[in-house]
Design a protein around this motif. Structure first.
Motif, short mmCIF file in Angstrom:
data_model
loop_
_atom_site.label_atom_id
_atom_site.label_comp_id
_atom_site.label_asym_id
_atom_site.label_seq_id
_atom_site.Cartn_x
_atom_site.Cartn_y
_atom_site.Cartn_z
N LEU A 54 -6.44 -8.58 27.66
CA LEU A 54 -6.04 -7.35 28.37
C LEU A 54 -4.52 -7.17 28.35
O LEU A 54 -4.04 -6.06 28.12
CB LEU A 54 -6.57 -7.36 29.81
CG LEU A 54 -8.08 -7.27 29.98
CD1 LEU A 54 -8.45 -7.33 31.46
CD2 LEU A 54 -8.64 -6.02 29.35
N SER A 55 -3.79 -8.25 28.60
CA SER A 55 -2.32 -8.11 28.60
C SER A 55 -1.78 -7.82 27.21
O SER A 55 -0.81 -7.08 27.05
CB SER A 55 -1.66 -9.36 29.19
OG SER A 55 -1.75 -10.45 28.32
N ASP A 56 -2.43 -8.37 26.16
CA ASP A 56 -2.00 -8.10 24.79
C ASP A 56 -2.14 -6.62 24.41
O ASP A 56 -1.37 -6.12 23.59
CB ASP A 56 -2.79 -8.95 23.78
CG ASP A 56 -2.37 -10.41 23.79
OD1 ASP A 56 -1.37 -10.75 24.44
OD2 ASP A 56 -3.09 -11.22 23.16
N ILE A 57 -3.13 -5.94 25.00
CA ILE A 57 -3.28 -4.51 24.71
C ILE A 57 -2.64 -3.64 25.78
O ILE A 57 -2.77 -2.42 25.76
CB ILE A 57 -4.77 -4.13 24.49
CG1 ILE A 57 -5.61 -4.45 25.71
CG2 ILE A 57 -5.32 -4.77 23.25
CD1 ILE A 57 -7.05 -3.97 25.62
N GLY A 58 -1.94 -4.28 26.72
CA GLY A 58 -1.18 -3.55 27.73
C GLY A 58 -2.01 -2.93 28.83
O GLY A 58 -1.68 -1.85 29.33
N VAL A 59 -3.09 -3.61 29.21
CA VAL A 59 -3.99 -3.07 30.23
C VAL A 59 -4.14 -4.10 31.35
O VAL A 59 -4.29 -5.29 31.09
CB VAL A 59 -5.38 -2.79 29.60
CG1 VAL A 59 -6.38 -2.36 30.64
CG2 VAL A 59 -5.26 -1.73 28.53
N SER A 60 -4.11 -3.63 32.59
CA SER A 60 -4.30 -4.55 33.71
C SER A 60 -5.74 -4.53 34.23
O SER A 60 -6.22 -5.51 34.78
CB SER A 60 -3.34 -4.21 34.85
OG SER A 60 -3.55 -2.88 35.27
N ILE A 67 -16.66 7.03 34.23
CA ILE A 67 -15.79 8.09 34.76
C ILE A 67 -14.64 7.51 35.57
O ILE A 67 -13.50 7.99 35.48
CB ILE A 67 -16.62 9.07 35.64
CG1 ILE A 67 -17.59 9.85 34.76
CG2 ILE A 67 -15.71 10.01 36.42
CD1 ILE A 67 -18.65 10.62 35.52
N ASN A 68 -14.90 6.46 36.34
CA ASN A 68 -13.89 5.89 37.24
C ASN A 68 -13.03 4.80 36.60
O ASN A 68 -12.13 4.27 37.25
CB ASN A 68 -14.56 5.35 38.50
CG ASN A 68 -15.19 6.45 39.31
OD1 ASN A 68 -14.62 7.53 39.46
ND2 ASN A 68 -16.37 6.20 39.83
N ALA A 69 -13.28 4.46 35.35
CA ALA A 69 -12.53 3.39 34.70
C ALA A 69 -11.09 3.80 34.44
O ALA A 69 -10.81 4.94 34.06
CB ALA A 69 -13.20 3.02 33.38
N ASP A 70 -10.17 2.85 34.66
CA ASP A 70 -8.76 3.08 34.32
C ASP A 70 -8.63 3.19 32.80
O ASP A 70 -8.01 4.10 32.29
CB ASP A 70 -7.88 1.93 34.83
CG ASP A 70 -7.81 1.88 36.35
OD1 ASP A 70 -8.24 2.85 37.01
OD2 ASP A 70 -7.33 0.86 36.88
N LYS A 71 -9.19 2.22 32.12
CA LYS A 71 -9.21 2.19 30.65
C LYS A 71 -10.57 1.67 30.20
O LYS A 71 -11.18 0.84 30.87
CB LYS A 71 -8.13 1.27 30.08
CG LYS A 71 -6.71 1.72 30.35
CD LYS A 71 -6.34 2.90 29.49
CE LYS A 71 -4.89 3.31 29.74
NZ LYS A 71 -4.51 4.47 28.97
N VAL A 72 -11.03 2.15 29.06
CA VAL A 72 -12.29 1.68 28.48
C VAL A 72 -11.96 1.06 27.14
O VAL A 72 -11.40 1.70 26.25
CB VAL A 72 -13.30 2.85 28.30
CG1 VAL A 72 -14.57 2.34 27.66
CG2 VAL A 72 -13.59 3.51 29.64
N VAL A 73 -12.29 -0.22 27.01
CA VAL A 73 -12.02 -0.95 25.77
C VAL A 73 -13.32 -1.02 24.97
O VAL A 73 -14.37 -1.41 25.50
CB VAL A 73 -11.50 -2.37 26.06
CG1 VAL A 73 -11.28 -3.15 24.77
CG2 VAL A 73 -10.22 -2.31 26.88
N VAL A 74 -13.25 -0.61 23.71
CA VAL A 74 -14.41 -0.65 22.82
C VAL A 74 -14.02 -1.33 21.52
O VAL A 74 -12.86 -1.33 21.14
CB VAL A 74 -14.97 0.77 22.52
CG1 VAL A 74 -15.53 1.42 23.75
CG2 VAL A 74 -13.92 1.66 21.89
N THR A 75 -15.02 -1.90 20.86
CA THR A 75 -14.77 -2.51 19.56
C THR A 75 -15.20 -1.54 18.47
O THR A 75 -15.88 -0.54 18.75
CB THR A 75 -15.57 -3.83 19.40
OG1 THR A 75 -16.96 -3.53 19.45
CG2 THR A 75 -15.20 -4.83 20.49
N SER A 76 -14.85 -1.83 17.24
CA SER A 76 -15.24 -0.95 16.14
C SER A 76 -16.76 -0.89 16.01
O SER A 76 -17.32 0.16 15.70
CB SER A 76 -14.59 -1.41 14.83
OG SER A 76 -14.87 -2.76 14.58
#
Length: 102
Positions: free
Chosen positions: A39-45, A82-91
């Motif tokens: 998470l920190s590597d992609i700049g997300v808390s 809807i309420n997520a700060d960020k959504v991380v997805v893979t290819s």
């Protein structure tokens, strides 16, 4: 349902809340520090991670972290999206989502 999910994903994209990465690898033994580093590597808390299939290592590593929730495409909770700060997805997730929502 598919139409609503397409709308939610479109809104997330418009708001730049989706972060796509190639893959998520968690080494054994699974540790929460590995997830924190990703998470920190992609700049997300705080993030919601959506995968195309279950990843036991990632589930183990993230289960004690309130800043990271892991779901599969089949178990997506629309309100969490809807309420997520960020959504991380893979290819792989993107490919599967395209199939499921089309």
């Amino acid at each position: 349902y598919r139409s609503a999910m397409r709308s939610i994903w479109s809104k997330l994209a418009e708001e730049n809340k989706i972060i796509a990465i190639k893959e998520i690898n968690i080494d054994e033994p699974a540790k929460s520090s590995q997830v924190k580093k990703i998470l920190s590597d992609i700049g997300v808390s705080k993030a919601l991670v959506v995968l195309n299939k279950k990843d036991e290592q990632l589930n183990k590593a993230s289960k004690n972290l309130k800043e990271c929730n892991v779901l599969t495409i089949n178990s997506i909770n629309p309100s969490m999206l809807i309420n997520a700060d960020k959504v991380v997805v893979t290819s792989e997730t993107i490919s599967s989502l395209t199939e499921v929502l089309s």
